[in-house]
Design a protein around this motif. Structure first.
Motif, PDB file in Angstrom:
ATOM      1  N   SER B  85       0.839  -1.205   0.000  1.00 21.05           N
ATOM      2  CA  SER B  85       0.000   0.000   0.000  1.00 21.05           C
ATOM      3  C   SER B  85       0.871   1.251   0.000  1.00 21.05           C
ATOM      4  CB  SER B  85      -0.950  -0.001   1.201  1.00 21.05           C
ATOM      5  OG  SER B  85      -0.250   0.238   2.397  1.00 21.05           O
ATOM      6  N   VAL B  86       2.020   1.204   0.673  1.00 23.12           N
ATOM      7  CA  VAL B  86       2.937   2.341   0.622  1.00 23.12           C
ATOM      8  C   VAL B  86       3.348   2.590  -0.832  1.00 23.12           C
ATOM      9  CG1 VAL B  86       5.229   3.168   1.278  1.00 23.12           C
ATOM     10  CG2 VAL B  86       3.782   2.070   2.974  1.00 23.12           C
ATOM     11  N   GLY B  87       3.619   1.499  -1.553  1.00 20.63           N
ATOM     12  CA  GLY B  87       4.001   1.627  -2.954  1.00 20.63           C
ATOM     13  C   GLY B  87       2.930   2.291  -3.785  1.00 20.63           C
ATOM     14  N   VAL B  88       1.700   1.823  -3.647  1.00 16.45           N
ATOM     15  CA  VAL B  88       0.648   2.337  -4.538  1.00 16.45           C
ATOM     16  C   VAL B  88       0.295   3.782  -4.183  1.00 16.45           C
ATOM     17  CG1 VAL B  88      -1.469   1.605  -3.351  1.00 16.45           C
ATOM     18  CG2 VAL B  88      -1.381   1.616  -5.827  1.00 16.45           C
ATOM     19  N   PHE B  89       0.266   4.107  -2.880  1.00 14.79           N
ATOM     20  CA  PHE B  89      -0.052   5.494  -2.520  1.00 14.79           C
ATOM     21  C   PHE B  89       1.082   6.429  -2.916  1.00 14.79           C
ATOM     22  CE2 PHE B  89      -3.570   3.702  -0.219  1.00 14.79           C
ATOM     23  CZ  PHE B  89      -4.510   4.712  -0.265  1.00 14.79           C
ATOM     24  N   SER B  90       2.334   5.944  -2.856  1.00 17.08           N
ATOM     25  CA  SER B  90       3.456   6.757  -3.328  1.00 17.08           C
ATOM     26  C   SER B  90       3.316   7.016  -4.824  1.00 17.08           C
ATOM     27  CB  SER B  90       4.786   6.042  -3.080  1.00 17.08           C
ATOM     28  OG  SER B  90       4.923   5.725  -1.730  1.00 17.08           O
ATOM     29  N   ALA B  91       3.026   5.962  -5.580  1.00 11.65           N
ATOM     30  CA  ALA B  91       2.925   6.108  -7.031  1.00 11.65           C
ATOM     31  C   ALA B  91       1.821   7.096  -7.389  1.00 11.65           C
ATOM     32  CB  ALA B  91       2.645   4.753  -7.667  1.00 11.65           C
ATOM     33  N   TYR B  92       0.675   6.966  -6.704  1.00 11.53           N
ATOM     34  CA  TYR B  92      -0.457   7.850  -6.986  1.00 11.53           C
ATOM     35  C   TYR B  92      -0.071   9.308  -6.755  1.00 11.53           C
ATOM     36  CZ  TYR B  92      -5.075   9.935  -6.538  1.00 11.53           C
ATOM     37  OH  TYR B  92      -6.178  10.731  -6.684  1.00 11.53           O
ATOM     38  N   ASN B  93       0.588   9.554  -5.622  1.00  5.60           N
ATOM     39  CA  ASN B  93       0.938  10.940  -5.306  1.00  5.60           C
ATOM     40  C   ASN B  93       2.063  11.466  -6.187  1.00  5.60           C
ATOM     41  OD1 ASN B  93      -0.707  12.043  -3.015  1.00  5.60           O
ATOM     42  ND2 ASN B  93      -0.164  10.026  -2.213  1.00  5.60           N
ATOM     43  N   PHE B 154      -3.422  11.834   1.279  1.00  2.00           N
ATOM     44  CA  PHE B 154      -2.821  10.741   0.518  1.00  2.00           C
ATOM     45  C   PHE B 154      -3.686  10.308  -0.655  1.00  2.00           C
ATOM     46  CE2 PHE B 154      -0.630  10.316   4.602  1.00  2.00           C
ATOM     47  CZ  PHE B 154       0.679  10.272   4.160  1.00  2.00           C
ATOM     48  N   SER B 155      -5.011  10.483  -0.521  1.00  2.00           N
ATOM     49  CA  SER B 155      -5.879  10.112  -1.635  1.00  2.00           C
ATOM     50  C   SER B 155      -6.415  11.369  -2.309  1.00  2.00           C
ATOM     51  CB  SER B 155      -7.003   9.194  -1.172  1.00  2.00           C
ATOM     52  OG  SER B 155      -7.582   9.725   0.003  1.00  2.00           O
ATOM     53  N   ASN B 156      -5.678  12.458  -2.211  1.00  2.00           N
ATOM     54  CA  ASN B 156      -6.045  13.718  -2.851  1.00  2.00           C
ATOM     55  C   ASN B 156      -7.430  14.185  -2.422  1.00  2.00           C
ATOM     56  OD1 ASN B 156      -5.545  15.931  -4.443  1.00  2.00           O
ATOM     57  ND2 ASN B 156      -6.344  14.989  -6.312  1.00  2.00           N
ATOM     58  N   ASP B 157      -7.730  14.038  -1.107  1.00  2.00           N
ATOM     59  CA  ASP B 157      -9.001  14.459  -0.519  1.00  2.00           C
ATOM     60  C   ASP B 157     -10.210  13.849  -1.207  1.00  2.00           C
ATOM     61  OD1 ASP B 157      -7.794  16.089   1.451  1.00  2.00           O
ATOM     62  OD2 ASP B 157      -7.384  17.588  -0.091  1.00  2.00           O
ATOM     63  N   SER B 158     -10.045  12.639  -1.732  1.00  2.71           N
ATOM     64  CA  SER B 158     -11.196  11.992  -2.363  1.00  2.71           C
ATOM     65  C   SER B 158     -12.205  11.606  -1.275  1.00  2.71           C
ATOM     66  CB  SER B 158     -10.722  10.763  -3.142  1.00  2.71           C
ATOM     67  OG  SER B 158     -11.465   9.629  -2.770  1.00  2.71           O
ATOM     68  N   GLN B 159     -13.500  11.753  -1.597  1.00  6.74           N
ATOM     69  CA  GLN B 159     -14.559  11.494  -0.618  1.00  6.74           C
ATOM     70  C   GLN B 159     -14.522  10.052  -0.119  1.00  6.74           C
ATOM     71  OE1 GLN B 159     -17.115  13.260   0.899  1.00  6.74           O
ATOM     72  NE2 GLN B 159     -15.844  14.991   0.299  1.00  6.74           N
ATOM     73  N   SER B 160     -14.290   9.117  -1.045  1.00  2.99           N
ATOM     74  CA  SER B 160     -14.352   7.699  -0.686  1.00  2.99           C
ATOM     75  C   SER B 160     -12.997   7.183  -0.214  1.00  2.99           C
ATOM     76  CB  SER B 160     -14.806   6.896  -1.894  1.00  2.99           C
ATOM     77  OG  SER B 160     -13.951   7.187  -2.984  1.00  2.99           O
ATOM     78  N   LEU B 161     -11.975   8.072  -0.179  1.00  5.10           N
ATOM     79  CA  LEU B 161     -10.617   7.687   0.217  1.00  5.10           C
ATOM     80  C   LEU B 161     -10.017   6.653  -0.715  1.00  5.10           C
ATOM     81  CD1 LEU B 161     -11.181   7.440   4.053  1.00  5.10           C
ATOM     82  CD2 LEU B 161      -9.985   9.257   2.870  1.00  5.10           C
ATOM     83  N   THR B 162     -10.623   6.483  -1.911  1.00  6.65           N
ATOM     84  CA  THR B 162     -10.031   5.555  -2.864  1.00  6.65           C
ATOM     85  C   THR B 162      -9.200   6.342  -3.871  1.00  6.65           C
ATOM     86  OG1 THR B 162     -12.059   5.694  -4.126  1.00  6.65           O
ATOM     87  CG2 THR B 162     -11.761   3.736  -2.801  1.00  6.65           C
ATOM     88  N   ILE B 163      -8.209   5.679  -4.418  1.00 10.89           N
ATOM     89  CA  ILE B 163      -7.435   6.293  -5.482  1.00 10.89           C
ATOM     90  C   ILE B 163      -7.683   5.469  -6.734  1.00 10.89           C
ATOM     91  CG2 ILE B 163      -5.650   7.260  -3.996  1.00 10.89           C
ATOM     92  CD1 ILE B 163      -3.929   4.897  -4.518  1.00 10.89           C
ATOM     93  N   SER B 164      -7.799   6.126  -7.874  1.00 10.11           N
ATOM     94  CA  SER B 164      -8.016   5.341  -9.089  1.00 10.11           C
ATOM     95  C   SER B 164      -6.769   5.419  -9.958  1.00 10.11           C
ATOM     96  CB  SER B 164      -9.245   5.845  -9.844  1.00 10.11           C
ATOM     97  OG  SER B 164      -9.209   7.248  -9.881  1.00 10.11           O
ATOM     98  N   ALA B 165      -6.604   4.360 -10.747  1.00  7.39           N
ATOM     99  CA  ALA B 165      -5.385   4.244 -11.539  1.00  7.39           C
ATOM    100  C   ALA B 165      -5.306   5.387 -12.540  1.00  7.39           C
ATOM    101  CB  ALA B 165      -5.377   2.911 -12.273  1.00  7.39           C
ATOM    102  N   PRO B 166      -4.131   5.969 -12.714  1.00  7.38           N
ATOM    103  CA  PRO B 166      -3.960   6.951 -13.774  1.00  7.38           C
ATOM    104  C   PRO B 166      -3.932   6.234 -15.112  1.00  7.38           C
ATOM    105  CG  PRO B 166      -1.864   6.456 -12.772  1.00  7.38           C
ATOM    106  CD  PRO B 166      -2.889   5.669 -12.017  1.00  7.38           C
ATOM    107  N   ARG B 167      -3.959   7.029 -16.199  1.00  9.85           N
ATOM    108  CA  ARG B 167      -3.786   6.435 -17.521  1.00  9.85           C
ATOM    109  C   ARG B 167      -2.403   5.819 -17.594  1.00  9.85           C
ATOM    110  NH1 ARG B 167      -5.637   6.830 -22.719  1.00  9.85           N
ATOM    111  NH2 ARG B 167      -3.615   7.046 -23.734  1.00  9.85           N
ATOM    112  N   LEU B 168      -2.354   4.525 -17.932  1.00 10.81           N
ATOM    113  CA  LEU B 168      -1.060   3.863 -18.011  1.00 10.81           C
ATOM    114  C   LEU B 168      -0.530   3.981 -19.424  1.00 10.81           C
ATOM    115  CD1 LEU B 168      -1.856   0.583 -16.057  1.00 10.81           C
ATOM    116  CD2 LEU B 168      -0.542   2.532 -15.246  1.00 10.81           C
ATOM    117  N   GLU B 169       0.571   4.697 -19.594  1.00 13.78           N
ATOM    118  CA  GLU B 169       1.174   4.739 -20.917  1.00 13.78           C
ATOM    119  C   GLU B 169       2.677   4.886 -20.773  1.00 13.78           C
ATOM    120  OE1 GLU B 169      -0.411   8.104 -22.983  1.00 13.78           O
ATOM    121  OE2 GLU B 169       0.760   9.505 -21.799  1.00 13.78           O
ATOM    122  N   PHE B 170       3.386   4.386 -21.784  1.00 11.27           N
ATOM    123  CA  PHE B 170       4.843   4.451 -21.736  1.00 11.27           C
ATOM    124  C   PHE B 170       5.354   4.677 -23.149  1.00 11.27           C
ATOM    125  CE2 PHE B 170       9.017   2.143 -21.640  1.00 11.27           C
ATOM    126  CZ  PHE B 170       9.686   3.183 -21.015  1.00 11.27           C
TER     127      PHE B 170
END
Lengths: 293, 355
Positions: B85-93, B154-170
């Motif tokens: 979870s530390v990994g995913v919240f770091s990536a999101y932020n 950490f979840s950008n003040d989202s109401q549900s405290l969930t983070i959604s995946a960004p567009r994945l592109e490389f």
């Protein structure tokens, strides 16, 4: 000040319940070196069977005896199906096996008896009374007397009876105990049975407070810090560890919680346990054989 | 128990057999890459990719992460999911607050943040060993859901405290489709498997095993035990951090603090024990078991069409019973885990030319 004391006392009573669950761990840990994750599932199983029997109109003590008998059967089955095939394996494997066991017990309990929350009335009123300016629930007082009596009985059994002395011999030196003819499987069955009956008492007291439901099973998670603080091999240690965890959790929630934006009780006990490990690795009452670096 | 000998590469007087084995190993790696990047994306349906293959691969990677710590270095962690979870919240932020950061850099930085956190919670390993280490990592397991729930930053003040995946592109490639997400996961996994092999066959890995098997002897040999232990927590958590990003962004598409709960940590532990301690590929067998068993049980219940079991809760509980029983059964019957199957297969292949 009165508020502080009431918080402290409420925390101490909650801690007594932690200690009661931790006693089951200590018994099993002493006799078989297993950190039994399924202890919480056993609390849940015992409480739900008991409350189902009582709801069907069975008399309190008959239900108590029947549930105790069931816990003995469960202990015998666990010894035969899980412990014996896994003897001499490393502690982590045994821990994982009890984790699997907790899935089986939780799943089977809810499969046969349903997932509803049951209210349990064990005939003690939960009313706060005024004791010299402090409001303390009568339930808490009687519950703690029951715990004290249980600890006294266990202490007596383990220091005076032949069975108890054999158990301590096994805990002290398993190989030597076996060589003088103590039969390990028998000891395991007895110890798991006693842990099952302790689980029943814990389930009744917790269940009467919170309702009999799946969350009883999760009490297990608080046992690790309780045992680290009290020592893995001491019954009084389990109680004292429980009291410390309960009281400090309650106080931290009230006085630390507002500073950090919410309740800290989910993780506070673990931080406390790590602090204790650093200062006193064997726990307050434990044997000094913890593996230190 | 896996002995030191099993886990080290074959060396010794039997030179011709060694070169055969090396050739065989090279062939297996090549075949594995062809299957992973050629055949699987071409053949598998979207359902298989999204619901079975991606979670199996990611959970296998989680198993490798914990196996580095537990199987090779002999340390304990009950909080694998917390580091995920530390990994995913770091990536999101990182993606949110540092615009234009390319995906590989995001993964790397998230892994490094998770590694730093892992070192912190691994500090008690300098003072004691064994099961007691469970306390601090279990503390992490409860601390991080609390942190991510109580501080909405950490979840950008989202109401549900969930983070959604960004567009994945490389590099301009869109990785949103099931095949794209699979290729993303497979590439990261292949690189990390390579890294894991490098680590366990290097001096570091051998010293971990020496510490695991005989700590006193290891320190007498001049191995710096404390540093090696913290490195084990760092590397394991680095892997777990990246695994957490893959789980949240490539598999689920969304995540919150409770996605990575205690159950997930225990699943990772199961993968290690069922797959086999101190193995790399065994983890994928363990992961396949964890992912497939509930699906198979679902199908079994449907096929059996047991009328009174129409209640979903009852089915879930029946599954728990069967799952728990299978775990106990495997622990009893296969002490070295399912990876014993791989070893037996390899031995059978190797034995053939001799006869």
């Amino acid at each position: 000040m009165a508020f502080f004391l009431e918080t402290l006392i409420a925390g101490l009573f909650a801690g007594l319940m932690y200690g009661l669950v931790a006693i089951g761990f200590v018994l099993i840990y002493k006799a078989s070196g297993v950190f039994n994750f399924a202890q919480g599932a056993m609390v849940f199983l015992a409480a739900l069977v008991f409350v189902t029997l009582v709801e069907r109109g069975v008399h309190f003590w008959v239900a108590f005896a029947a549930t105790s008998a069931l816990m003995v059967l469960v202990a015998i089955a666990i010894e035969a199906l899980v412990l014996r095939p896994l003897r001499n394996r490393d502690p982590l494997t045994l821990f994982m096996a009890t984790l699997g066991l907790s899935f089986v017990i939780d799943g089977a309990t809810q499969f046969f008896l349903g997932t509803d929350v049951h209210m349990l009335d064990i005939g003690i009123e939960d009313i706060a009374q005024d004791y010299g300016g402090l409001f303390i629930s009568q339930f808490d007082i009687i519950a703690s007397l029951i715990v004290v009596a249980l600890v006294a009985v266990l202490a007596l059994v383990f220091s005076k009876t032949r069975m108890g002395i054999s158990l301590r011999a096994v805990a002290d030196d398993t190989l030597a105990a076996q060589s003088i003819g103590i039969r390990l499987p028998v000891i395991w069955r007895i110890v798991w049975s006693v842990a099952g009956i302790v689980a029943l008492v814990a389930g009744l007291l917790w269940g009467a407070r919170q309702g009999v439901q799946y969350s009883l099973s999760l009490v297990t998670l608080k046992a690790l810090p309780v045992l680290i603080i009290g020592g893995f091999s001491s019954i009084p240690g389990a109680i004292v560890g429980g009291l410390i965890v309960g009281a400090s959790e309650a106080l931290a929630d009230i006085y630390l919680g507002p500073l950090v934006n919410g309740s800290v009780s989910t993780w506070f006990a673990y931080i406390l346990a790590v602090a204790f490990l650093l200062v006193r690795p064997a726990g307050l009452f434990g044997d000094r054989d913890i593996e230190r670096v | 128990m896996t002995t030191l000998q099993d886990t080290l590469p074959d060396t010794g007087p039997a030179a011709p057999i060694l070169s055969n084995a090396a050739l065989l190993r090279l062939a297996v790696v090549a075949a594995g890459l062809v299957v992973a990047f050629g055949i699987v994306p071409a053949v598998a349906t979207d359902y298989w990719l999204s619901s079975i293959i991606i979670p199996t691969v990611v959970m296998g990677l989680a198993g490798i992460s914990l196996n580095l710590l537990q199987g090779y270095a002999g340390l304990v962690s009950l909080g694998s999911a917390a580091f995920m979870s530390v990994g995913v919240f770091s990536a999101y932020n990182l993606i949110l607050r540092v615009p234009g950061l390319p995906l590989p850099a995001v993964l790397l930085l998230s892994g490094l943040i998770a590694a730093a956190v892992g070192v912190f919670f691994g500090l008690p390993a300098l003072r004691f060993r064994g099961f007691y280490l469970g306390a601090s990592t279990l503390g992490a397991q409860f601390f991080f859901p609390w942190l991510f729930t109580n501080y909405p930053w950490f979840s950008n003040d989202s109401q549900s405290l969930t983070i959604s995946a960004p567009r994945l592109e490389f590099l301009g490639y869109d990785l949103q489709s099931p095949v794209g997400r699979y290729l993303f996961v497979a590439t990261v996994t292949a690189l990390l498997i390579g890294l894991a092999f490098l680590v366990v066959r290097s001096r570091l890995g051998r010293e971990w095993m020496a510490i695991r098997d005989q700590e006193t002897a290891a320190s007498v040999l001049g191995i710096r035990v404390a540093r090696r232990k913290l490195q084990a927590y760092a590397i394991s958590s680095f892997f777990l951090g990246i695994t957490g990003v893959l789980w949240g962004f490539a598999y689920l598409g969304t995540a919150d603090a409770h996605t990575y709960n205690l159950d997930k940590s225990f699943q990772v532990l199961f993968i290690v024990l069922i797959g086999g301690t101190a193995t790399i590929f065994g983890n994928f067998l363990g992961a396949a078991f964890i992912v497939l068993t509930p699906i198979l049980l679902d199908h079994l219940v449907l096929a059996a069409n047991i009328a009174y079991l129409s209640d979903q809760g009852a089915i879930t509980n029946l599954q728990r019973v069967i799952f728990g029983a299978i775990i106990i059964f495997i622990l009893i019957k296969e002490p070295d885990g399912l990876s014993a199957w791989i070893r037996r297969g390899a031995e059978a292949l190797r034995a053939r030319p001799k006869t």
